[in-house]
Enzyme design. Sequence first.
Site, PDB file in Angstrom:
ATOM      1  CE  LYS A 139      -2.847   2.413   3.227  1.00 28.70           C
ATOM      2  NZ  LYS A 139      -3.274   2.321   4.595  1.00 28.70           N
ATOM      3  CG  ASP A 172      -7.668   4.797   2.162  1.00 34.41           C
ATOM      4  OD1 ASP A 172      -8.575   4.422   1.377  1.00 34.41           O
ATOM      5  OD2 ASP A 172      -7.663   5.926   2.685  1.00 34.41           O
TER       6      ASP A 172
END
Length: 220
Positions: A131, A150
């Site tokens: 991420k 997210d």
Amino acid sequence: MTARPRTRRRRTAAPAAAEILKRLRDTYPDAQCALSHRNAFELLCATILSAQCTDARVNMVTPILFGRYPTPQALAAARPEDVERIIMSTGFFRNKTRSLIGMAQALVAEHGGEVPRTMEELRVLPGVGRKTANVILGNAFGINEGITVDTHVARLSKLLGLTRHEDPAKIEQDLMPLFPRDDWALLSHLLIFHGRQVCIARRPRCRDCVLADLCPSTQL
Ligand code: SF4
């Protein structure tokens, strides 16, 4: 007999995805990374600090951190207790301090003090997973290697019927074929803006939502 591929969801999601992207782009023309930064190193630090913390809080802390440690070399030589004191309000400050200093030491030892530009090199840095690597590649270098998933991106993707998964890695795999590669970094920003301003967790403002007629979860 050969089994038919399970493409039903993709066939319906793809046209909706194009329209979702268009409407969100029109609604949030200024959507961009909310973490203040001047270069890839600062964005890397800010993204590590943003775990379990608001971007606004991170932006209050980073001017002090970057003032004291403006380069990977400076942060690599930092005393942990000094960094902990600066970043304490972002939470999990001991772990984050270990990640920040470890990341900076790795940049100095293995990358000549530069932030690397590949997923493979980024994701093995201390405190950096896929991420965070997606955030850096997409926002600091303009490289769309993947889509940053997210909590907002995960939640909205599910509400909008773009995925049925909970796992960020699987959500990312569902989203990537639905959107043009050049828009992957922007897509995350748009969904995050929409998640903060309209599709708010536990009290989505469906009446004000430009996606209401496309959204299978609308409460209208
Ligand atoms: S219609 Fe409601 S649930 Fe669907 S995206 Fe908009 S605010 Fe969220």
